[in-house]
Design an enzyme around this catalytic site. Structure first.
Site: not given
Ligand code: C5P
Length: 216
Positions: A17-18
């Site tokens: 993810s980020n």
């Protein structure tokens, strides 16, 4: 409005993810509702409360975000605003069971995710399309390229190399570019809270839509 990060599963307990928090997208959703719009917010995993009056749909992966966005298009959509930080790649083969620790190295093969905003922009009867660009250098040039490449009507760009704005910050500053068929070419939004920037973006969308150059 798409918002937040996407989460791409590696196995049942891990993901890629980020750091997107969804703050900008949620602020835009609230500003659109205040301006009188019926708003659907398609959000990746975030810890924010749903803005008053906004219909929210939660997703995890980019594929789910695209599917719900396409569904929303069928249900009717005049303006599509893509603020989500969509993962560029997903894991080619998600393991059905937890991957066990073994050797010193582990290779995971990634494949490209679909571009949600570009896919929606290619549809017949497309909505007014708004995209975002977060860059660390050549900010305006890359944003202008994306406006054309993704066939957007408007793109808002910010310089994420600045620690005081963007991503997890509560403040933002942006430059907005418009496609050729609009009378406005560029607009600078000065550093302000994400709520104020969101309101200025809604005004920019309004101005573009109402000042579109009519085909002769
Ligand atoms: O290419 P880049 O990720 O910088 O483009 C950013 C813009 O494109 C944002 O508006 C983002 O929400 C959208 N985007 C998307 N689907 C992707 C990648 C980006 O909708 N797979």
């Amino acid at each position: 409005i798409t918002a937040g990060p996407t989460r791409e599963a590696i196995d049942p307990v891990r993901y890629i993810s980020n750091h997107s928090t969804g703050k900008m997208g949620f602020a835009i959703a609230a500003a659109c509702y205040s301006a009188g719009a019926k708003v659907t917010l398609i959000s990746g995993p975030v810890t924010l409360d749903t803005p008053n009056g906004v219909r929210r749909k939660n997703v995890s992966s980019a594929i789910q975000m695209l599917d719900l966005s396409m569904q929303q298009l069928q249900d009717g959509c005049d303006i599509f605003i893509a603020t989500a930080a969509v993962a560029d790649y997903r894991v080619a083969e998600v393991a059905e069971q937890k991957i066990k620790k073994a050797g010193d190295e582990l290779a995971v093969s990634l494949i490209k995710n679909p571009d949600i905003v570009a896919t929606i922009a290619q549809q017949d009867q497309r909505p007014f399309m708004v995209g975002f660009a977060a860059e660390t250098h050549n900010v305006e040039a890359y944003a202008a390229d994306k406006l054309v490449a993704k066939k957007l009507d408007m793109i808002a760009c910010n310089d994420v190399s600045r620690a005081d704005i963007g991503f997890a910050s509560d403040e933002n500053a942006m430059t907005v570019f418009f496609a050729d068929q609009y009378r406005i070419e560029k607009r600078d939004l000065e550093k302000a809270s994400k709520q104020e920037i969101a309101q200025q973006l809604v005004e920019a969308i309004h101005d573009a839509i109402t000042q579109k150059i009519k085909p002769v």
